[in-house]
Design a protein around this motif. Structure first.
Motif, PDB file in Angstrom:
ATOM      1  N   GLN A 132     -21.473 -13.051  18.364  1.00 49.23           N
ATOM      2  CA  GLN A 132     -21.807 -14.376  18.881  1.00 49.23           C
ATOM      3  C   GLN A 132     -23.121 -14.890  18.295  1.00 49.23           C
ATOM      4  O   GLN A 132     -24.124 -14.191  18.297  1.00 49.23           O
ATOM      5  CB  GLN A 132     -21.913 -14.313  20.406  1.00 49.23           C
ATOM      6  CG  GLN A 132     -22.147 -15.664  21.076  1.00 49.23           C
ATOM      7  CD  GLN A 132     -22.297 -15.528  22.583  1.00 49.23           C
ATOM      8  OE1 GLN A 132     -22.804 -14.514  23.077  1.00 49.23           O
ATOM      9  NE2 GLN A 132     -21.865 -16.539  23.315  1.00 49.23           N
ATOM     10  N   PRO A 133     -23.130 -16.124  17.776  1.00 44.79           N
ATOM     11  CA  PRO A 133     -24.377 -16.687  17.261  1.00 44.79           C
ATOM     12  C   PRO A 133     -25.328 -17.018  18.394  1.00 44.79           C
ATOM     13  O   PRO A 133     -24.916 -17.141  19.551  1.00 44.79           O
ATOM     14  CB  PRO A 133     -23.914 -17.969  16.539  1.00 44.79           C
ATOM     15  CG  PRO A 133     -22.654 -18.351  17.254  1.00 44.79           C
ATOM     16  CD  PRO A 133     -22.003 -17.051  17.642  1.00 44.79           C
ATOM     17  N   ARG A 134     -26.605 -17.143  18.066  1.00 50.05           N
ATOM     18  CA  ARG A 134     -27.575 -17.543  19.086  1.00 50.05           C
ATOM     19  C   ARG A 134     -27.280 -18.953  19.565  1.00 50.05           C
ATOM     20  O   ARG A 134     -26.795 -19.799  18.812  1.00 50.05           O
ATOM     21  CB  ARG A 134     -28.992 -17.501  18.518  1.00 50.05           C
ATOM     22  CG  ARG A 134     -29.526 -16.119  18.276  1.00 50.05           C
ATOM     23  CD  ARG A 134     -31.046 -16.120  18.220  1.00 50.05           C
ATOM     24  NE  ARG A 134     -31.572 -17.023  17.216  1.00 50.05           N
ATOM     25  CZ  ARG A 134     -32.174 -16.656  16.095  1.00 50.05           C
ATOM     26  NH1 ARG A 134     -32.300 -15.384  15.828  1.00 50.05           N
ATOM     27  NH2 ARG A 134     -32.657 -17.536  15.257  1.00 50.05           N
ATOM     28  N   LYS A 135     -27.607 -19.225  20.819  1.00 53.44           N
ATOM     29  CA  LYS A 135     -27.395 -20.564  21.361  1.00 53.44           C
ATOM     30  C   LYS A 135     -28.254 -21.578  20.613  1.00 53.44           C
ATOM     31  O   LYS A 135     -27.833 -22.731  20.400  1.00 53.44           O
ATOM     32  CB  LYS A 135     -27.724 -20.624  22.857  1.00 53.44           C
ATOM     33  CG  LYS A 135     -27.415 -21.987  23.489  1.00 53.44           C
ATOM     34  CD  LYS A 135     -27.660 -21.991  24.978  1.00 53.44           C
ATOM     35  CE  LYS A 135     -27.285 -23.351  25.565  1.00 53.44           C
ATOM     36  NZ  LYS A 135     -28.101 -24.447  25.031  1.00 53.44           N
ATOM     37  N   SER A 136     -29.461 -21.169  20.202  1.00 56.44           N
ATOM     38  CA  SER A 136     -30.332 -22.093  19.471  1.00 56.44           C
ATOM     39  C   SER A 136     -29.689 -22.524  18.159  1.00 56.44           C
ATOM     40  O   SER A 136     -29.869 -23.663  17.712  1.00 56.44           O
ATOM     41  CB  SER A 136     -31.689 -21.447  19.214  1.00 56.44           C
ATOM     42  OG  SER A 136     -31.554 -20.270  18.423  1.00 56.44           O
ATOM     43  N   SER A 163     -34.468 -17.655  19.775  1.00 54.67           N
ATOM     44  CA  SER A 163     -34.951 -18.644  18.807  1.00 54.67           C
ATOM     45  C   SER A 163     -35.728 -17.946  17.705  1.00 54.67           C
ATOM     46  O   SER A 163     -36.220 -16.824  17.874  1.00 54.67           O
ATOM     47  CB  SER A 163     -35.854 -19.681  19.495  1.00 54.67           C
ATOM     48  OG  SER A 163     -37.083 -19.098  19.876  1.00 54.67           O
ATOM     49  N   ASP A 164     -35.843 -18.632  16.565  1.00 58.35           N
ATOM     50  CA  ASP A 164     -36.615 -18.075  15.451  1.00 58.35           C
ATOM     51  C   ASP A 164     -38.089 -17.924  15.814  1.00 58.35           C
ATOM     52  O   ASP A 164     -38.757 -16.979  15.383  1.00 58.35           O
ATOM     53  CB  ASP A 164     -36.478 -18.971  14.219  1.00 58.35           C
ATOM     54  CG  ASP A 164     -35.118 -18.834  13.543  1.00 58.35           C
ATOM     55  OD1 ASP A 164     -34.423 -17.838  13.826  1.00 58.35           O
ATOM     56  OD2 ASP A 164     -34.757 -19.721  12.748  1.00 58.35           O
ATOM     57  N   ASP A 165     -38.611 -18.873  16.600  1.00 57.81           N
ATOM     58  CA  ASP A 165     -40.022 -18.813  16.990  1.00 57.81           C
ATOM     59  C   ASP A 165     -40.308 -17.555  17.805  1.00 57.81           C
ATOM     60  O   ASP A 165     -41.297 -16.844  17.557  1.00 57.81           O
ATOM     61  CB  ASP A 165     -40.415 -20.053  17.797  1.00 57.81           C
ATOM     62  CG  ASP A 165     -40.501 -21.309  16.933  1.00 57.81           C
ATOM     63  OD1 ASP A 165     -40.604 -21.158  15.699  1.00 57.81           O
ATOM     64  OD2 ASP A 165     -40.455 -22.421  17.483  1.00 57.81           O
ATOM     65  N   LEU A 200     -42.090 -11.726  18.161  1.00 61.81           N
ATOM     66  CA  LEU A 200     -41.713 -10.348  18.440  1.00 61.81           C
ATOM     67  C   LEU A 200     -41.848  -9.483  17.194  1.00 61.81           C
ATOM     68  O   LEU A 200     -42.353  -8.346  17.261  1.00 61.81           O
ATOM     69  CB  LEU A 200     -40.286 -10.297  18.970  1.00 61.81           C
ATOM     70  CG  LEU A 200     -39.743  -8.914  19.333  1.00 61.81           C
ATOM     71  CD1 LEU A 200     -40.646  -8.232  20.358  1.00 61.81           C
ATOM     72  CD2 LEU A 200     -38.319  -9.020  19.866  1.00 61.81           C
ATOM     73  N   ALA A 201     -41.405 -10.012  16.050  1.00 65.39           N
ATOM     74  CA  ALA A 201     -41.501  -9.249  14.807  1.00 65.39           C
ATOM     75  C   ALA A 201     -42.960  -8.955  14.456  1.00 65.39           C
ATOM     76  O   ALA A 201     -43.299  -7.852  14.011  1.00 65.39           O
ATOM     77  CB  ALA A 201     -40.827 -10.017  13.668  1.00 65.39           C
ATOM     78  N   THR A 202     -43.828  -9.941  14.678  1.00 66.78           N
ATOM     79  CA  THR A 202     -45.259  -9.747  14.419  1.00 66.78           C
ATOM     80  C   THR A 202     -45.822  -8.645  15.310  1.00 66.78           C
ATOM     81  O   THR A 202     -46.597  -7.795  14.866  1.00 66.78           O
ATOM     82  CB  THR A 202     -46.028 -11.056  14.667  1.00 66.78           C
ATOM     83  OG1 THR A 202     -45.528 -12.077  13.798  1.00 66.78           O
ATOM     84  CG2 THR A 202     -47.521 -10.869  14.411  1.00 66.78           C
ATOM     85  N   GLU A 252     -28.104 -12.836  13.024  1.00 69.54           N
ATOM     86  CA  GLU A 252     -29.080 -13.871  12.682  1.00 69.54           C
ATOM     87  C   GLU A 252     -30.497 -13.314  12.694  1.00 69.54           C
ATOM     88  O   GLU A 252     -31.311 -13.635  11.827  1.00 69.54           O
ATOM     89  CB  GLU A 252     -28.974 -15.026  13.672  1.00 69.54           C
ATOM     90  CG  GLU A 252     -27.692 -15.824  13.525  1.00 69.54           C
ATOM     91  CD  GLU A 252     -27.425 -16.678  14.739  1.00 69.54           C
ATOM     92  OE1 GLU A 252     -27.738 -17.875  14.686  1.00 69.54           O
ATOM     93  OE2 GLU A 252     -26.920 -16.151  15.738  1.00 69.54           O
ATOM     94  N   ASP A 253     -30.795 -12.462  13.677  1.00 74.06           N
ATOM     95  CA  ASP A 253     -32.103 -11.833  13.727  1.00 74.06           C
ATOM     96  C   ASP A 253     -32.301 -10.899  12.534  1.00 74.06           C
ATOM     97  O   ASP A 253     -33.384 -10.822  11.952  1.00 74.06           O
ATOM     98  CB  ASP A 253     -32.269 -11.055  15.031  1.00 74.06           C
ATOM     99  CG  ASP A 253     -32.380 -11.961  16.248  1.00 74.06           C
ATOM    100  OD1 ASP A 253     -32.328 -13.198  16.074  1.00 74.06           O
ATOM    101  OD2 ASP A 253     -32.501 -11.444  17.382  1.00 74.06           O
TER     102      ASP A 253
END
Length: 265
Positions: A61-65, A172-174, A179-181, A206-207
């Motif tokens: 499933q893709p992200r809702k964003s 979301s990408d933001d 989180l990645a940082t 996507e992530d």
């Protein structure tokens, strides 16, 4: 909780409200008036992700964003409704998902814990086969089936420690960037004698696509992003990120994903 884990094969996946085939059909309707590249650029989404969805390489499933971004460039209310329904984000599908969670004894958090448990099982399978086939020995230093981080000590490999950090699907990408940082900052704090490999694990394609573009150039260790397919219960893809440490062979193997495939007897 343990009973739910032991009976995981009989549970219904809450993400089953996503209809991948119908989602492709809706995308094909949208693409009648624009190219795939145009759709990706106008919506502000990753074209690689869009391509993998359309070709069937990605079925999760893709992200809702992501769905929201596509919907914003559409002017057909019926097509927008079809888009959200196929993606599993219409009001009806959201209610259906909540019912699945309740009927299977899940809470929303437990659903994530179930995926952690399944990943841990796949990880153990891969490491065990790594020992059998590559003669690389390992011992677990920290982490359990319900945790989100795991540390292993290896021998007969070009690395001495392998640290995994599982991150849940971002909305979301933001938020994923933040989180990645944070995770890469945690990697920088790892202090072991020897060579370290640190891996960020996600079950969201996507992530994974986003994490594959990260460049932690300052880290003095091997770093990779690992995609876990929660539907097939195996690791699907791994990409190495550019760091201060050059890649070597046997880190610890170049085919770890294939080693996590379920064994069919």
């Amino acid at each position: 909780m343990s009973n739910s884990f032991n009976q995981s094969s009989t549970l219904i996946n809450p993400d089953s409200v996503y209809n991948h085939g119908q989602f492709i059909i809706v995308l094909e309707k949208i693409l009648k008036n624009k190219t795939q590249v145009e759709l990706a650029e106008q919506a502000g989404i990753n074209n690689a992700t869009l391509s993998r969805i359309i070709t069937g390489k990605r079925t999760s499933q893709p992200r809702k964003s992501t769905v929201d971004k596509i919907a914003k460039i559409l002017d057909d209310p019926n097509l927008i409704k079809e888009l959200y329904d196929a993606a599993g984000y219409s009001e009806e599908k959201i209610n259906e998902r909540e019912k699945i969670i309740q009927d299977n004894g899940f809470s929303p958090d437990l659903s994530s814990l179930q995926i952690h448990y399944n990943f841990f099982t796949s990880l153990m399978r891969g490491l065990s086969l790594m020992t059998d086939l590559r003669k690389i020995e390992w011992t677990i230093k920290s982490g359990t089936s319900t945790s989100d981080s795991y540390l292993f000590k290896l021998t007969n490999a070009s690395i001495d420690y392998w640290y995994f950090r599982y991150i849940d699907k971002s909305d979301s990408d933001d938020n994923l960037h933040k989180l990645a940082t944070q995770v890469l900052g945690d990697f920088a704090q790892l202090d072991f004698e020897g060579n370290i490999k640190a891996t960020i694990v996600t079950s969201c394609p996507e992530d994974f696509d986003y994490l594959s573009t990260v460049q932690p150039l300052q880290l003095n260790m091997v770093v990779s992003a690992l995609l876990y397919n929660s539907n097939r219960d195996c690791c699907e893809d791994e990409t190495f990120l550019p760091t201060a440490v050059p890649l070597k062979e046997n880190i610890p193997t170049d085919d770890f994903c294939s080693l996590t495939q379920p064994i069919i007897i």
